[in-house]
Design an enzyme around this catalytic site. Structure first.
Site, mmCIF file in Angstrom:
data_model
loop_
_atom_site.group_PDB
_atom_site.id
_atom_site.type_symbol
_atom_site.label_atom_id
_atom_site.label_comp_id
_atom_site.label_asym_id
_atom_site.label_seq_id
_atom_site.Cartn_x
_atom_site.Cartn_y
_atom_site.Cartn_z
ATOM 1 N N LYS A 22 0.844 -1.206 0.000
ATOM 2 C CA LYS A 22 0.000 0.000 0.000
ATOM 3 C C LYS A 22 0.875 1.250 0.000
ATOM 4 C CE LYS A 22 -1.693 1.710 4.024
ATOM 5 N NZ LYS A 22 -1.431 3.147 4.226
ATOM 6 N N ASN A 23 1.890 1.246 0.871
ATOM 7 C CA ASN A 23 2.682 2.465 1.028
ATOM 8 C C ASN A 23 3.582 2.763 -0.168
ATOM 9 O OD1 ASN A 23 1.418 2.797 3.427
ATOM 10 N ND2 ASN A 23 3.224 2.497 4.733
ATOM 11 N N ARG A 92 -4.202 10.331 4.566
ATOM 12 C CA ARG A 92 -3.035 11.184 4.746
ATOM 13 C C ARG A 92 -2.193 11.279 3.462
ATOM 14 N NH1 ARG A 92 0.398 14.260 8.155
ATOM 15 N NH2 ARG A 92 2.530 13.848 7.599
ATOM 16 N N CYS A 116 -5.417 11.241 10.544
ATOM 17 C CA CYS A 116 -4.656 11.755 11.683
ATOM 18 C C CYS A 116 -4.945 10.962 12.958
ATOM 19 C CB CYS A 116 -4.949 13.232 11.895
ATOM 20 S SG CYS A 116 -6.683 13.549 12.046
ATOM 21 N N ARG A 121 -0.252 14.971 12.971
ATOM 22 C CA ARG A 121 0.672 14.613 11.895
ATOM 23 C C ARG A 121 0.842 15.832 11.001
ATOM 24 N NH1 ARG A 121 -1.036 8.645 9.794
ATOM 25 N NH2 ARG A 121 0.959 8.711 8.715
ATOM 26 N N PRO A 122 1.720 16.741 11.426
ATOM 27 C CA PRO A 122 1.864 17.979 10.666
ATOM 28 C C PRO A 122 2.484 17.747 9.284
ATOM 29 C CG PRO A 122 3.430 17.899 12.494
ATOM 30 C CD PRO A 122 2.606 16.664 12.589
ATOM 31 N N ILE A 123 2.390 18.765 8.413
ATOM 32 C CA ILE A 123 3.003 18.662 7.082
ATOM 33 C C ILE A 123 4.021 19.793 6.869
ATOM 34 C CG2 ILE A 123 1.131 17.380 5.950
ATOM 35 C CD1 ILE A 123 0.198 20.139 4.796
ATOM 36 N N ASP A 124 4.544 20.317 8.019
ATOM 37 C CA ASP A 124 5.472 21.446 7.913
ATOM 38 C C ASP A 124 6.697 21.141 7.045
ATOM 39 O OD1 ASP A 124 5.846 19.651 10.112
ATOM 40 O OD2 ASP A 124 7.464 20.920 10.841
ATOM 41 N N ASP A 308 4.929 0.660 12.045
ATOM 42 C CA ASP A 308 3.712 0.023 11.535
ATOM 43 C C ASP A 308 3.554 -1.423 12.006
ATOM 44 O OD1 ASP A 308 2.919 2.282 10.265
ATOM 45 O OD2 ASP A 308 3.487 1.649 8.249
ATOM 46 N N ILE A 330 8.050 7.187 16.777
ATOM 47 C CA ILE A 330 7.700 7.865 15.522
ATOM 48 C C ILE A 330 6.420 8.681 15.671
ATOM 49 C CG2 ILE A 330 7.268 7.569 13.034
ATOM 50 C CD1 ILE A 330 10.052 6.566 13.867
ATOM 51 N N ARG A 400 -8.463 -0.177 4.894
ATOM 52 C CA ARG A 400 -7.568 0.791 4.242
ATOM 53 C C ARG A 400 -6.271 0.128 3.803
ATOM 54 N NH1 ARG A 400 -5.540 4.632 7.998
ATOM 55 N NH2 ARG A 400 -4.181 4.943 6.223
HETATM 56 C C1 UD1 Z 1 4.550 6.884 6.377
HETATM 57 C C2 UD1 Z 1 3.709 5.643 6.202
HETATM 58 C C3 UD1 Z 1 3.188 5.160 7.538
HETATM 59 C C4 UD1 Z 1 4.344 4.960 8.499
HETATM 60 C C5 UD1 Z 1 5.226 6.188 8.560
HETATM 61 C C6 UD1 Z 1 6.494 5.977 9.380
HETATM 62 C C7 UD1 Z 1 2.734 5.865 4.003
HETATM 63 C C8 UD1 Z 1 1.504 6.065 3.202
HETATM 64 N N1 UD1 Z 1 2.595 5.949 5.341
HETATM 65 O O1 UD1 Z 1 3.704 7.880 6.931
HETATM 66 O O2 UD1 Z 1 2.507 3.929 7.334
HETATM 67 O O3 UD1 Z 1 3.833 4.690 9.786
HETATM 68 O O4 UD1 Z 1 5.631 6.582 7.241
HETATM 69 O O5 UD1 Z 1 7.220 4.909 8.886
HETATM 70 O O6 UD1 Z 1 3.792 5.594 3.479
HETATM 71 N N2 UD1 Z 1 6.255 14.787 10.633
HETATM 72 C C9 UD1 Z 1 6.286 16.138 10.950
HETATM 73 N N3 UD1 Z 1 6.187 17.029 9.926
HETATM 74 C C10 UD1 Z 1 6.062 16.657 8.626
HETATM 75 C C11 UD1 Z 1 6.043 15.274 8.308
HETATM 76 C C12 UD1 Z 1 6.130 14.370 9.343
HETATM 77 O O7 UD1 Z 1 6.406 16.509 12.109
HETATM 78 O O8 UD1 Z 1 5.982 17.527 7.740
HETATM 79 C C13 UD1 Z 1 6.359 13.792 11.732
HETATM 80 C C14 UD1 Z 1 5.097 12.941 11.858
HETATM 81 O O9 UD1 Z 1 4.114 13.602 12.614
HETATM 82 C C15 UD1 Z 1 5.623 11.700 12.537
HETATM 83 C C16 UD1 Z 1 7.030 11.568 11.940
HETATM 84 O O10 UD1 Z 1 7.371 12.849 11.415
HETATM 85 O O11 UD1 Z 1 5.718 11.905 13.910
HETATM 86 C C17 UD1 Z 1 7.142 10.526 10.842
HETATM 87 O O12 UD1 Z 1 6.205 10.800 9.840
HETATM 88 P P1 UD1 Z 1 6.426 10.377 8.321
HETATM 89 O O13 UD1 Z 1 7.686 9.591 8.192
HETATM 90 O O14 UD1 Z 1 6.270 11.582 7.490
HETATM 91 O O15 UD1 Z 1 5.200 9.400 8.110
HETATM 92 P P2 UD1 Z 1 4.157 9.403 6.931
HETATM 93 O O16 UD1 Z 1 4.845 9.694 5.642
HETATM 94 O O17 UD1 Z 1 2.984 10.196 7.321
#
Ligand code: UD1
Length: 419
Positions: A22-23, A92, A116, A121-124, A308, A330, A400
């Protein structure tokens, strides 16, 4: 509302062919936008998240159709650069379309994505990377409006404060058609990122360092469509193996990605099960009560123990001989399944990022609810070993990420039905 009804206490015996990842599929589907041609994606799992991605593609003017596990995406007609809020909220990974749309069209309008349930789960990191690549970003009525000031992205040096999987993928998607070179320092090294890069390379992209913590992308004028086979799902692999250790038995999982699953397998083996891998198949035998895992299980970015797989391993260790300790590094809200496992008789204490799991002799059936995808899978895992009947609600979360979970568990010999 559908439910899963599971009669526990039966040893598993059977084999199953693992679904595609999926990912990997989600960012690759977004990547198809960049090609302006036809992409044929084999081994694409049929999941609600995949349907959400296909609705986004269709909404953008692409044509996305499925024949079994093959998705065909024709992005030649992409003519819209706005994703409605409703579609953004479905998952997400919808944020992944931002990088792809900026790469192809130079502009996009999105909103804060959904999914979320694991805490904030920010996108900064995504937004600041897009800014570095030339995007002007403003927020209006909850919508995020992005526009490349010079019409297309330009290469940049980006150092991530944390190796975010999604941010790394978004930058790669944006960079493959950018003007000049993009360097990502402290990039995530998850196997799904390598899969995305292999797909983009097949479409003509120039990417070096995928799977390492420094990725260099040289932007190309144009990409083209291709045929690509999605990698197997290492988390579904971890899930089905956990079920067999939890319930006991002998199973064969076919079409696995063994090296990529190794960080999980090495911990699972400590429970005393026998694992044997040949070609792409994993043979697992578990005849005794699982042993507790002695060292603290710390979730970390790849190649560490995957967050995961934390929930499914917790279901195994809930019945282990001894005490195991998890440290979730994480996500800040990833123990919601613990309360549900406790309803089934587990002894789990959660303190912030730590969960202490004291193995009990046996779980018992209960009415429980999946509150997130992997947490839901952990309840199935616990239910298979439990005495009596477990009824699981909240299947929308499980659907999902697991293709026909009741079929796969049934093939492995579990007594499960969807009602
Ligand atoms: C992806 C996976 C998810 C997995 C995760 C960690 C997909 C579709 N999802 O999620 O299954 O659990 O990787 O291996 O591939 N963060 C910020 N700011 C940002 C982006 C992330 O603070 O802009 C934080 C997140 O809140 C979290 C951490 O970074 O605490 C890791 O997130 P991230 O690696 O981005 O996970 P996803 O890509 O959302």
């Amino acid at each position: 509302m559908q439910k899963l009804v599971i009669e526990g206490g039966k040893r598993l015996r059977g084999e199953v062919v693992l679904q595609g990842s999926k990912n990997s599929s989600l960012p690759i589907m977004a990547g198809a936008i960049l090609t302006g041609g036809e992409c044929v994606l084999e081994n694409c799992p049929i999941l609600t998240d995949i349907y959400s991605a296909s609705r986004i593609l269709n909404n953008l003017g692409c044509r996305c159709s499925f024949s079994g596990n093959t998705a065909v995406i024709d992005s030649s007609g992409a003519n819209c650069c706005e994703i409605p809020e409703k579609l953004m909220r479905e998952m997400r990974s919808s944020i992944m379309f931002m990088g792809a749309m900026l790469g192809r069209m130079g502009e996009c309008t999105v909103s804060i994505p959904g999914g979320c349930e694991l805490g904030s789960r920010p996108i900064d990191m995504h937004l600041s990377a897009m800014k570095k690549m030339g995007a002007d970003i403003r927020e209006e009525n909850g919508r995020i409006i992005c526009k490349m000031t010079s019409g297309k992205p330009r290469g940049a040096k980006i150092s991530l404060p944390f190796p975010s999987v999604g941010a790394t993928e978004n930058i790669i998607l944006c960079a493959v058609l950018a003007e000049g070179e993009t360097v990502i320092n402290n990039s995530a090294r998850e196997p799904e990122i390598e899969d995305l890069c292999r797909f983009l390379q097949k479409c003509g992209a120039e990417i070096k360092g995928a799977g390492e913590s420094r990725i260099v992308i040289r932007g190309r004028e144009k990409l083209h469509g291709c045929e690509y086979r999605i990698m197997p799902d290492r988390i579904a692999c971890a899930t089905y193996l956990s079920m067999a250790v939890s319930a006991g038995g002998e199973i064969i999982l076919k079409n696995c990605c063994i090296p990529e699953t190794e960080p999980f397998l090495s911990v699972l083996e400590q429970t005393g099960c026998s694992l044997y891998a040949k070609n792409d198949n994993i043979y697992l035998r578990s005849s005794l009560r699982p042993k507790a895992v002695r060292d603290r299980i710390r979730t970390m970015p790849h190649p560490g123990f995957p967050t995961d797989a934390q929930a499914v391993l917790m279901a195994v260790l809930a019945c282990a001989d001894g005490t195991s300790v998890f440290e979730e590094n994480i996500f800040d809200c990833r123990y919601r399944h613990a309360d549900e496992l406790v309803k089934m008789g587990a002894d789990i204490q959660v303190m912030g990022k730590i969960a202490v799991v004291k193995g009990v002799e046996r779980l018992h059936g209960a009415n429980v609810e999946a509150t997130d995808l992997r947490g839901g899978a952990s309840l199935v895992c616990g239910a298979l070993s439990a005495e009596g009947t477990t009824v699981i609600e909240g299947l929308n979360h499980i659907d999902r990420g697991y293709e026909k979970i009741e079929r796969a568990v049934g093939l492995l010999g579990g007594n499960i039905k969807r009602v």
